[in-house]
Design a protein around this motif. Structure first.
Motif, PDB file in Angstrom:
ATOM      1  N   TYR A   1       0.844  -1.191   0.000  1.00 19.74           N
ATOM      2  CA  TYR A   1       0.000   0.000   0.000  1.00 19.74           C
ATOM      3  C   TYR A   1       0.875   1.235   0.000  1.00 19.74           C
ATOM      4  N   ARG A   2       0.342   2.301  -0.583  1.00 20.56           N
ATOM      5  CA  ARG A   2       1.045   3.580  -0.598  1.00 20.56           C
ATOM      6  C   ARG A   2       0.004   4.700  -0.538  1.00 20.56           C
ATOM      7  N   THR A   3       0.338   5.753   0.176  1.00 18.16           N
ATOM      8  CA  THR A   3      -0.549   6.912   0.265  1.00 18.16           C
ATOM      9  C   THR A   3      -0.630   7.576  -1.109  1.00 18.16           C
ATOM     10  N   SER A   4      -1.854   7.816  -1.572  1.00 20.91           N
ATOM     11  CA  SER A   4      -2.065   8.499  -2.854  1.00 20.91           C
ATOM     12  C   SER A   4      -1.851  10.001  -2.668  1.00 20.91           C
ATOM     13  N   ASP A   5      -1.896  10.735  -3.774  1.00 20.16           N
ATOM     14  CA  ASP A   5      -1.787  12.194  -3.679  1.00 20.16           C
ATOM     15  C   ASP A   5      -2.910  12.764  -2.811  1.00 20.16           C
ATOM     16  N   LEU A   6      -4.122  12.250  -3.021  1.00 21.49           N
ATOM     17  CA  LEU A   6      -5.268  12.694  -2.224  1.00 21.49           C
ATOM     18  C   LEU A   6      -5.066  12.343  -0.745  1.00 21.49           C
ATOM     19  N   GLY A   7      -4.550  11.147  -0.493  1.00 24.38           N
ATOM     20  CA  GLY A   7      -4.260  10.735   0.880  1.00 24.38           C
ATOM     21  C   GLY A   7      -3.195  11.605   1.520  1.00 24.38           C
ATOM     22  N   GLY A   8      -2.210  12.024   0.727  1.00 28.17           N
ATOM     23  CA  GLY A   8      -1.165  12.921   1.233  1.00 28.17           C
ATOM     24  C   GLY A   8      -1.736  14.275   1.621  1.00 28.17           C
ATOM     25  N   GLU A   9      -2.656  14.778   0.783  1.00 24.84           N
ATOM     26  CA  GLU A   9      -3.321  16.053   1.109  1.00 24.84           C
ATOM     27  C   GLU A   9      -4.095  15.930   2.418  1.00 24.84           C
ATOM     28  N   LEU A  10      -4.823  14.810   2.555  1.00 20.53           N
ATOM     29  CA  LEU A  10      -5.602  14.587   3.776  1.00 20.53           C
ATOM     30  C   LEU A  10      -4.671  14.469   4.987  1.00 20.53           C
ATOM     31  N   ALA A  11      -3.566  13.749   4.837  1.00 25.32           N
ATOM     32  CA  ALA A  11      -2.608  13.595   5.939  1.00 25.32           C
ATOM     33  C   ALA A  11      -2.052  14.947   6.367  1.00 25.32           C
ATOM     34  N   ASP A  12      -1.737  15.794   5.408  1.00 22.52           N
ATOM     35  CA  ASP A  12      -1.220  17.124   5.733  1.00 22.52           C
ATOM     36  C   ASP A  12      -2.264  17.942   6.494  1.00 22.52           C
ATOM     37  N   THR A  13      -3.503  17.906   6.021  1.00 22.50           N
ATOM     38  CA  THR A  13      -4.587  18.652   6.668  1.00 22.50           C
ATOM     39  C   THR A  13      -4.860  18.115   8.067  1.00 22.50           C
ATOM     40  N   LEU A  14      -4.947  16.785   8.194  1.00 19.34           N
ATOM     41  CA  LEU A  14      -5.204  16.192   9.503  1.00 19.34           C
ATOM     42  C   LEU A  14      -4.047  16.447  10.474  1.00 19.34           C
ATOM     43  N   SER A  15      -2.825  16.475   9.967  1.00 23.62           N
ATOM     44  CA  SER A  15      -1.673  16.769  10.820  1.00 23.62           C
ATOM     45  C   SER A  15      -1.761  18.185  11.375  1.00 23.62           C
ATOM     46  N   ARG A  16      -2.150  19.127  10.526  1.00 20.93           N
ATOM     47  CA  ARG A  16      -2.328  20.511  10.998  1.00 20.93           C
ATOM     48  C   ARG A  16      -3.444  20.573  12.039  1.00 20.93           C
ATOM     49  N   ASP A  17      -4.555  19.879  11.757  1.00 22.55           N
ATOM     50  CA  ASP A  17      -5.658  19.835  12.724  1.00 22.55           C
ATOM     51  C   ASP A  17      -5.184  19.240  14.048  1.00 22.55           C
ATOM     52  N   TRP A  18      -4.389  18.161  13.973  1.00 19.03           N
ATOM     53  CA  TRP A  18      -3.868  17.518  15.186  1.00 19.03           C
ATOM     54  C   TRP A  18      -3.029  18.510  15.998  1.00 19.03           C
ATOM     55  N   ASP A  19      -2.157  19.247  15.303  1.00 15.21           N
ATOM     56  CA  ASP A  19      -1.315  20.232  15.988  1.00 15.21           C
ATOM     57  C   ASP A  19      -2.170  21.291  16.681  1.00 15.21           C
ATOM     58  N   GLU A  20      -3.234  21.740  16.023  1.00 16.17           N
ATOM     59  CA  GLU A  20      -4.124  22.736  16.621  1.00 16.17           C
ATOM     60  C   GLU A  20      -4.842  22.163  17.839  1.00 16.17           C
ATOM     61  N   LEU A  21      -5.303  20.917  17.726  1.00  7.17           N
ATOM     62  CA  LEU A  21      -5.977  20.269  18.859  1.00  7.17           C
ATOM     63  C   LEU A  21      -5.015  20.071  20.024  1.00  7.17           C
ATOM     64  N   HIS A  22      -3.801  19.669  19.712  1.00  4.12           N
ATOM     65  CA  HIS A  22      -2.798  19.480  20.764  1.00  4.12           C
ATOM     66  C   HIS A  22      -2.556  20.801  21.507  1.00  4.12           C
ATOM     67  N   ALA A  23      -2.440  21.881  20.753  1.00  2.00           N
ATOM     68  CA  ALA A  23      -2.246  23.195  21.375  1.00  2.00           C
ATOM     69  C   ALA A  23      -3.461  23.567  22.229  1.00  2.00           C
ATOM     70  N   ALA A  24      -4.657  23.266  21.744  1.00  2.00           N
ATOM     71  CA  ALA A  24      -5.870  23.579  22.497  1.00  2.00           C
ATOM     72  C   ALA A  24      -5.930  22.773  23.796  1.00  2.00           C
ATOM     73  N   PHE A  25      -5.561  21.498  23.746  1.00  2.84           N
ATOM     74  CA  PHE A  25      -5.539  20.693  24.962  1.00  2.84           C
ATOM     75  C   PHE A  25      -4.508  21.206  25.962  1.00  2.84           C
ATOM     76  N   ARG A  26      -3.360  21.612  25.463  1.00  4.82           N
ATOM     77  CA  ARG A  26      -2.317  22.148  26.349  1.00  4.82           C
ATOM     78  C   ARG A  26      -2.833  23.410  27.040  1.00  4.82           C
ATOM     79  N   THR A  27      -3.577  24.232  26.303  1.00  7.59           N
ATOM     80  CA  THR A  27      -4.157  25.433  26.894  1.00  7.59           C
ATOM     81  C   THR A  27      -5.164  25.060  27.976  1.00  7.59           C
ATOM     82  N   LEU A  28      -6.015  24.071  27.683  1.00  7.53           N
ATOM     83  CA  LEU A  28      -7.017  23.622  28.665  1.00  7.53           C
ATOM     84  C   LEU A  28      -6.350  23.095  29.938  1.00  7.53           C
ATOM     85  N   LYS A  29      -5.212  22.454  29.764  1.00 10.39           N
ATOM     86  CA  LYS A  29      -4.485  21.895  30.914  1.00 10.39           C
ATOM     87  C   LYS A  29      -3.634  22.942  31.621  1.00 10.39           C
TER      88      LYS A  29
END
Length: 111
Positions: free
Chosen positions: A80-108
């Protein structure tokens, strides 16, 4: 005291979506299912084979992964290999993850 079953249920819910992102990131380099299971486990993502293989098929059906059979060895393996579309999704989800991580750190209160 936290009940083991309750904890397990909520941990499973929390981790469910993270496995998708982990697979998309790892599979930027082609790999086959069993090796992916091992990589995920070594990276802290305990995933059962009965969960991973249907997930890989679903991601492929959604166009997020591509696959090819390697028949060079005695046992054919589906890589299996990540497609171009999958790469775009991974990049977007990674940014979302970073934002969520920052939000949790703020909550804590960790800023």
């Amino acid at each position: 005291m936290l009940d083991d079953e309750l904890l397990s249920t909520h941990q499973q819910e929390l981790r469910r979506g993270t496995v998708v992102l982990a697979c998309l990131l790892i599979l930027r380099k082609p790999n086959y299912g069993y090796a992916l299971l091992d990589l995920l486990e070594r990276s802290g993502f305990a995933v059962d084979a009965n969960t991973l293989y249907p997930l890989l098929r679903r991601l492929e059906k959604q166009g997020l992964l591509t696959s090819d059979w390697n028949t060079d060895e005695s046992r054919p393996r589906k890589f299996y290999r990540t497609s171009d579309l999958g790469g775009e999704l991974a990049d977007t989800l990674s940014r979302d993850w970073d934002e969520l991580h920052a939000a949790f750190r703020t909550l804590k209160g960790e800023s």
